[in-house]
Design a protein around this motif. Structure first.
Motif, PDB file in Angstrom:
ATOM      1  N   PHE A   3     -40.238 -30.713 -53.790  1.00  0.00           N
ATOM      2  CA  PHE A   3     -40.092 -29.663 -52.786  1.00  0.00           C
ATOM      3  C   PHE A   3     -41.488 -29.278 -52.306  1.00  0.00           C
ATOM      4  O   PHE A   3     -42.292 -28.771 -53.098  1.00  0.00           O
ATOM      5  N   ASP A   4     -41.744 -29.545 -51.050  1.00  0.00           N
ATOM      6  CA  ASP A   4     -43.030 -29.142 -50.484  1.00  0.00           C
ATOM      7  C   ASP A   4     -42.823 -27.778 -49.826  1.00  0.00           C
ATOM      8  O   ASP A   4     -41.775 -27.527 -49.230  1.00  0.00           O
ATOM      9  N   HIS A   5     -43.816 -26.901 -49.937  1.00  0.00           N
ATOM     10  CA  HIS A   5     -43.708 -25.501 -49.502  1.00  0.00           C
ATOM     11  C   HIS A   5     -42.683 -24.759 -50.350  1.00  0.00           C
ATOM     12  O   HIS A   5     -41.839 -24.027 -49.843  1.00  0.00           O
ATOM     13  N   MET A   6     -42.805 -24.930 -51.642  1.00  0.00           N
ATOM     14  CA  MET A   6     -41.884 -24.266 -52.572  1.00  0.00           C
ATOM     15  C   MET A   6     -41.964 -22.744 -52.458  1.00  0.00           C
ATOM     16  O   MET A   6     -41.032 -22.034 -52.846  1.00  0.00           O
ATOM     17  N   PHE A  48     -35.142 -23.581 -44.358  1.00  0.00           N
ATOM     18  CA  PHE A  48     -34.604 -22.954 -45.568  1.00  0.00           C
ATOM     19  C   PHE A  48     -34.817 -21.460 -45.566  1.00  0.00           C
ATOM     20  O   PHE A  48     -35.899 -20.965 -45.274  1.00  0.00           O
ATOM     21  N   HIS A  49     -33.763 -20.745 -45.933  1.00  0.00           N
ATOM     22  CA  HIS A  49     -33.925 -19.335 -46.267  1.00  0.00           C
ATOM     23  C   HIS A  49     -33.008 -19.032 -47.437  1.00  0.00           C
ATOM     24  O   HIS A  49     -31.823 -19.389 -47.418  1.00  0.00           O
ATOM     25  N   GLY A  50     -33.543 -18.388 -48.462  1.00  0.00           N
ATOM     26  CA  GLY A  50     -32.727 -18.044 -49.628  1.00  0.00           C
ATOM     27  C   GLY A  50     -33.507 -18.237 -50.899  1.00  0.00           C
ATOM     28  O   GLY A  50     -34.722 -18.473 -50.869  1.00  0.00           O
ATOM     29  N   THR A  51     -32.803 -18.130 -52.003  1.00  0.00           N
ATOM     30  CA  THR A  51     -33.483 -18.215 -53.295  1.00  0.00           C
ATOM     31  C   THR A  51     -33.533 -19.681 -53.753  1.00  0.00           C
ATOM     32  O   THR A  51     -32.842 -20.537 -53.203  1.00  0.00           O
ATOM     33  N   THR A  52     -34.285 -19.902 -54.791  1.00  0.00           N
ATOM     34  CA  THR A  52     -34.414 -21.256 -55.337  1.00  0.00           C
ATOM     35  C   THR A  52     -33.049 -21.821 -55.733  1.00  0.00           C
ATOM     36  O   THR A  52     -32.858 -23.033 -55.705  1.00  0.00           O
ATOM     37  N   PHE A  53     -32.135 -20.918 -56.091  1.00  0.00           N
ATOM     38  CA  PHE A  53     -30.799 -21.352 -56.498  1.00  0.00           C
ATOM     39  C   PHE A  53     -30.173 -22.227 -55.408  1.00  0.00           C
ATOM     40  O   PHE A  53     -29.467 -23.195 -55.701  1.00  0.00           O
ATOM     41  N   GLY A  54     -30.440 -21.881 -54.141  1.00  0.00           N
ATOM     42  CA  GLY A  54     -29.891 -22.605 -52.995  1.00  0.00           C
ATOM     43  C   GLY A  54     -30.393 -24.036 -52.887  1.00  0.00           C
ATOM     44  O   GLY A  54     -29.824 -24.847 -52.145  1.00  0.00           O
ATOM     45  N   LEU A  55     -31.464 -24.354 -53.615  1.00  0.00           N
ATOM     46  CA  LEU A  55     -32.023 -25.711 -53.523  1.00  0.00           C
ATOM     47  C   LEU A  55     -31.226 -26.727 -54.340  1.00  0.00           C
ATOM     48  O   LEU A  55     -31.377 -27.927 -54.168  1.00  0.00           O
ATOM     49  N   ASP A 103     -47.081 -17.369 -59.300  1.00  0.00           N
ATOM     50  CA  ASP A 103     -45.760 -16.784 -59.040  1.00  0.00           C
ATOM     51  C   ASP A 103     -44.754 -17.860 -58.607  1.00  0.00           C
ATOM     52  O   ASP A 103     -43.592 -17.837 -59.008  1.00  0.00           O
ATOM     53  N   VAL A 104     -45.220 -18.818 -57.824  1.00  0.00           N
ATOM     54  CA  VAL A 104     -44.325 -19.903 -57.379  1.00  0.00           C
ATOM     55  C   VAL A 104     -43.880 -20.730 -58.596  1.00  0.00           C
ATOM     56  O   VAL A 104     -42.743 -21.191 -58.655  1.00  0.00           O
ATOM     57  N   TYR A 153     -36.809 -35.832 -62.416  1.00  0.00           N
ATOM     58  CA  TYR A 153     -38.061 -35.085 -62.254  1.00  0.00           C
ATOM     59  C   TYR A 153     -38.018 -34.203 -61.012  1.00  0.00           C
ATOM     60  O   TYR A 153     -37.628 -34.662 -59.939  1.00  0.00           O
ATOM     61  N   ILE A 154     -38.454 -32.949 -61.194  1.00  0.00           N
ATOM     62  CA  ILE A 154     -38.662 -32.064 -60.054  1.00  0.00           C
ATOM     63  C   ILE A 154     -40.169 -31.878 -59.901  1.00  0.00           C
ATOM     64  O   ILE A 154     -40.863 -31.558 -60.875  1.00  0.00           O
ATOM     65  N   LEU A 155     -40.643 -32.098 -58.677  1.00  0.00           N
ATOM     66  CA  LEU A 155     -42.055 -31.855 -58.381  1.00  0.00           C
ATOM     67  C   LEU A 155     -42.110 -30.833 -57.266  1.00  0.00           C
ATOM     68  O   LEU A 155     -41.129 -30.658 -56.525  1.00  0.00           O
ATOM     69  N   TYR A 156     -43.229 -30.147 -57.140  1.00  0.00           N
ATOM     70  CA  TYR A 156     -43.346 -29.224 -56.010  1.00  0.00           C
ATOM     71  C   TYR A 156     -44.798 -29.072 -55.596  1.00  0.00           C
ATOM     72  O   TYR A 156     -45.713 -29.389 -56.347  1.00  0.00           O
TER      73      TYR A 156
END
Ligand code: GFB
Length: 393
Positions: free
Chosen positions: A181-184, A160-167, A18-19, A2-5
């Protein structure tokens, strides 16, 4: 798995939408790259938003996504589940939900002050202020969308800096079952405006009842329907094809953002008098007689606009108590957005995400760009043109 944000508390409804796209594309990539695990996105319930202040309509908290969006449509892009479904699935007794790992994302302030940006994903010490998690016994308590029965085993602070891909590299599915992920909003779009972006956006069809309410209004007050307006489309968004021949109903729609936009955005937000004169000019040019107004203006400002446009039909959506109570401020925002998206011509408010979402809907419906990417000019005749984020199929 599970991914939560969650998103920065003060952010509004339309930035949060948008997020979701960022999170959805992230999940799509995850599923495509890693077929070993069943990844699912848990939809963060809506609520407690700064702008949602309507009184006497019940609690605007823990609102499931199905109130606003069509879950079957979302599921045609990625597997999603509502928070209450997750709770049922994740914890047998539903009394205590213990997430395995929370990543608290933070900006790198040094990058912002130097103006130099590079991808970064580093574990750091957690901030002393505005850090919403605290350890109680062996678990972390936190905001968790307002649920006191949710805790986490571990919280890691990440610069963190970058795109979601980096996560992706933060996920350890062989060890953990749930990641939040908090502050997605800190993670950027993998590719803003790409086909993936638009697929995720197109999957965000609204709850069909909201379309019904908006369509009834269009028919009754604006003489507008899909057949006449050339805006018919398949029920299934995956069957939809790109086109540029939507005509729209015989009305001009305006999104007139007021309230907090009147503070700090004086240059780009017009006075009511100026908005009326800009609308009159456009109505004359387009030979239209009717204006639909979507606005968060106070009643006296709206009445002022109606008076200034006395030679035209000016109309806004006035919900019944039933609709207001059932769909709340978020649903009313969407009804306004739907009606604006079917207009012959649309004028929005510069840099409002509420306006952006209407523009996207018009792109999906197939309007010509000239009828969509228009903004009211601010005071001092400051006219912004903004970007044209056109659709790709
Ligand atoms: O959605 P939103 O973030 O758009 O916030 P912006 C606007 C909220 O105000 C919506 C209400 O969710 C609605 O509840 N609202 C605004 C409207 N315009 C209308 C309208 O025409 N009709 C209806 N029914 N409701 C952001 C702010 O606003 O702008 C941020 O959320 C920040 O805090 C940023 O100020 C710059 O993008 O317009």
């Amino acid at each position: 798995m599970y991914i939560l944000y969650d998103v920065n508390l003060p952010e509004g409804f339309n930035l949060r939408r948008d997020v979701y796209i960022r999170a959805a594309v992230f999940l799509r990539n995850l599923i495509d790259n890693d077929t070993k695990y069943d990844w699912q996105l848990v939809l963060p319930p809506w609520g407690n938003l700064y702008h949602w202040r309507s009184m006497n309509i019940g609690m605007q908290k823990y609102i499931p996504w199905a109130t606003f969006f069509d879950i079957v449509s979302l599921q045609k892009y990625i597997p999603v589940l509502e928070m209450y479904e997750f709770m049922k699935e994740y914890s047998v007794d539903r009394k205590e939900i213990v997430l395995d790992r929370v990543y608290f994302l933070q900006h790198d302030e040094n990058m912002f002050s130097a103006g130099k940006f590079v991808d970064k994903n580093e574990v750091a010490s957690c901030p002393e202020n505005n850090f919403p998690y605290r350890k109680i016994n062996d678990k972390f308590a936190g905001r968790f969308w307002g649920y006191s029965n949710i805790t986490a085993l571990e919280v890691k602070c990440i610069i963190f800096h970058g795109t979601t891909f980096g996560l992706m590299k933060n996920l350890k599915p062989s060890i953990h079952r749930s990641f939040m992920f908090d502050h997605m909003e800190i993670a950027l779009h993998k590719e803003y405006g790409s086909v993936d972006y638009w697929m995720a956006r197109r999957s965000m069809r609204y709850n069909s009842e909201l379309y019904n309410v908006a369509n009834e209004f269009r028919k009754k007050y604006l003489n507008s329907d899909d057949k006449k307006d050339n805006t018919e489309r398949p029920d299934d968004w995956t069957m939809e094809k790109g086109k540029r021949n939507a005509v729209g109903g015989q009305y001009l729609a305006v999104h007139l953002r007021r309230r907090d936009f009147l503070m700090g955005r004086k240059d780009t937000v017009p006075t009511i008098k100026s908005a009326a004169s800009q609308l009159k000019k456009k109505l004359k040019e387009l030979k239209l007689e009717t204006v639909f107004v979507a606005t968060d203006a106070k009643d006296h400002e709206y009445e002022d606009l109606v008076t200034q446009l006395r030679n035209y039909t000016v109309i806004r959506f006035s919900p019944t108590d039933y609709i207001r109570t059932k769909f709340k401020d978020g649903g009313l925002a969407i009804i306004d957005q739907i009606i604006c998206s079917y207009a012959r011509y649309f004028i929005g408010t510069y840099e409002s995400t509420f306006t952006f979402r209407i523009q996207e809907d018009r792109e999906i419906l197939g309007f010509l760009n000239e009828t969509t990417f228009n903004y009211l000019c601010g005071t001092k005749n400051k006219c912004e043109t903004g970007g044209r984020w056109t659709i790709v199929w």
